[in-house]
Motif scaffolding. Structure first.
Motif, short mmCIF file in Angstrom:
data_model
loop_
_atom_site.label_atom_id
_atom_site.label_comp_id
_atom_site.label_asym_id
_atom_site.label_seq_id
_atom_site.Cartn_x
_atom_site.Cartn_y
_atom_site.Cartn_z
N TYR A 75 48.89 42.07 47.06
CA TYR A 75 50.39 41.00 47.49
C TYR A 75 49.82 39.53 46.28
O TYR A 75 49.84 39.28 45.39
N ALA A 76 48.60 39.73 46.41
CA ALA A 76 47.57 38.58 45.42
C ALA A 76 48.39 39.07 43.65
O ALA A 76 48.85 38.12 43.22
N GLU A 77 48.36 40.60 43.93
CA GLU A 77 49.22 40.77 42.22
C GLU A 77 50.16 40.41 41.66
O GLU A 77 50.81 39.92 40.53
N GLN A 78 50.59 40.65 43.11
CA GLN A 78 52.55 40.25 42.55
C GLN A 78 52.72 38.64 42.92
O GLN A 78 53.34 37.87 41.89
N LEU A 79 51.95 38.53 43.02
CA LEU A 79 52.17 36.46 43.51
C LEU A 79 51.30 36.20 41.91
O LEU A 79 51.83 34.90 41.64
N ARG A 80 50.28 36.56 41.84
CA ARG A 80 49.90 36.20 39.89
C ARG A 80 50.71 36.19 38.83
O ARG A 80 50.84 35.45 38.51
N THR A 81 51.09 37.48 39.19
CA THR A 81 51.93 38.09 38.70
C THR A 81 53.27 36.94 38.69
O THR A 81 53.60 35.98 37.24
N GLY A 82 53.72 35.94 39.47
CA GLY A 82 55.24 35.53 39.67
C GLY A 82 54.55 33.85 39.13
O GLY A 82 55.38 33.77 38.47
N TYR A 83 53.35 33.71 39.28
CA TYR A 83 53.45 32.48 39.60
C TYR A 83 53.15 32.18 37.84
O TYR A 83 53.38 31.16 36.96
N GLY A 84 52.26 33.32 37.41
CA GLY A 84 52.14 33.21 35.42
C GLY A 84 53.39 33.02 34.97
O GLY A 84 53.76 32.92 34.02
#
Length: 198
Positions: free
Chosen positions: A122-131
């Motif tokens: 989940y953290a990876e997906q959210l980091r990608t989205g925020y980025g």
């Protein structure tokens, strides 16, 4: 002739059911059975598309990003000859829980954000989205600076994340009723006034 099933559409409908469960009962209430009930389909149908809860939630998280993007594109397309400030303000409003769709998305996002502290996927997906969102925001502020639309001394590399994280910081206070949507948007407008020339 057998009826053709749009499998991607079925997955999206199940993701929307996940959102509805989270929005009304919380992240902990999400199960394959609850999603099946919310979507009006059998458990077998849900399991056909998502053998595990984890797979279902990962797809729901990626679908949320697509859903927000679609709302953003529709909002921007409805603007008539918008300035860059208008575009940034509209995009900011889409990311806030100021209408039913935004509120549901914010509830889902907050739930996944909390879960992401212990679930690396989940953290990876959210980091990608925020980025991605930050990159687009910085690019728009750079264009505004190049066009002379920002006030003297405003650094687009700093202004973009400041506005973005102001927006993120307003989500919780709106959800719990500390700020009304119009009050939150007034704070956004005040920040934009500090960044953009009149």
């Amino acid at each position: 002739m057998p009826k053709q099933v749009d499998h991607e559409e079925r997955r999206r409908l199940l993701a929307e059911a996940v959102f509805a469960v989270i929005g009304t009962r919380g992240f902990e209430a999400v199960s394959l059975r609850d999603v099946a009930e919310q979507a009006g389909v059998s458990m077998g149908t849900v399991q056909h598309y998502f053998p595990t809860k984890q797979q279902m939630l990962m797809f729901a998280l990626s679908h949320m990003r697509a859903r927000v993007l679609a709302r953003l594109q529709a909002t921007l397309a409805a603007l008539h000859e918008p300035s860059r400030r208008d575009l940034i303000r509209a995009a900011t409003a889409v990311m806030l829980p100021v209408d039913p769709a935004g509120r549901e998305e914010a509830c889902v996002n907050v739930a996944f954000f909390s879960a992401a502290t212990v679930t690396p996927a989940y953290a990876e997906q959210l980091r990608t989205g925020y980025g991605r969102l930050l990159a687009v925001s910085v690019a728009t502020f750079r264009e505004a600076a190049a066009a002379g639309e920002l006030r003297a001394g405003v650094d687009p590399e700093q202004a973009a994340p400041e506005l973005y994280f102001l927006t993120q910081g307003l989500v919780g206070p709106i959800l719990v009723g500390l700020y009304r949507p119009e009050e939150a948007l007034a704070l956004v407008d005040a920040q934009l006034d500090r960044l953009f020339r009149a």
